[in-house]
Design a protein around this motif. Structure first.
Motif: not given
Length: 110
Positions: A19-22, A30-41, A45-50, A77-80
């Motif tokens: 789902e697209i959320t914040t 997010k999926a299952n309430g956990r982030p998958i991808v978020t914008p990076g600082r 780059s973006f953040v891949l939650h892994i 999380g790693v910057l991509v």
């Protein structure tokens, strides 16, 4: 081919149960309430939650694409970089992040 945030969101949001959320006020998928991808600082780059083991392997095998700043050190999380030489690998890793999110216990509601 270079990726961008809209493409990353489309890839992640197309996965089952995503789902697209914040996340901390920023856009996220997010999926299952956990982030998958978020914008990076960091620009470009973006953040891949892994998980941390995968993060370490990615930074070792492809530091031109996968990296971190001190802000992300020790955090799952790693910057991509959008300008990757291997967008198919990034797409596969977004799916892996999704699977990891689904396998983890959902976060507690506050």
């Amino acid at each position: 081919m270079s990726l961008d945030w809209d493409m990353v969101v489309a890839i992640a949001a197309a996965l089952p149960g995503a789902e697209i959320t914040t996340y901390y006020g920023d856009p996220a998928v997010k999926a299952n309430g956990r982030p998958i991808v978020t914008p990076g600082r960091e620009p470009g780059s973006f953040v891949l939650h892994i998980d941390l083991d995968t993060k370490a392997m990615l930074m070792e095998t492809d530091p031109a694409t996968f990296w971190e700043t001190p802000h992300y050190h020790g955090w799952p999380g790693v910057l991509v970089r959008y300008a990757t030489d291997d967008p198919d690998r990034v797409t596969a890793l977004i799916a892996r992040s999704h699977a990891w999110a689904l396998a983890r216990k959902a976060p507690r509601k506050r």
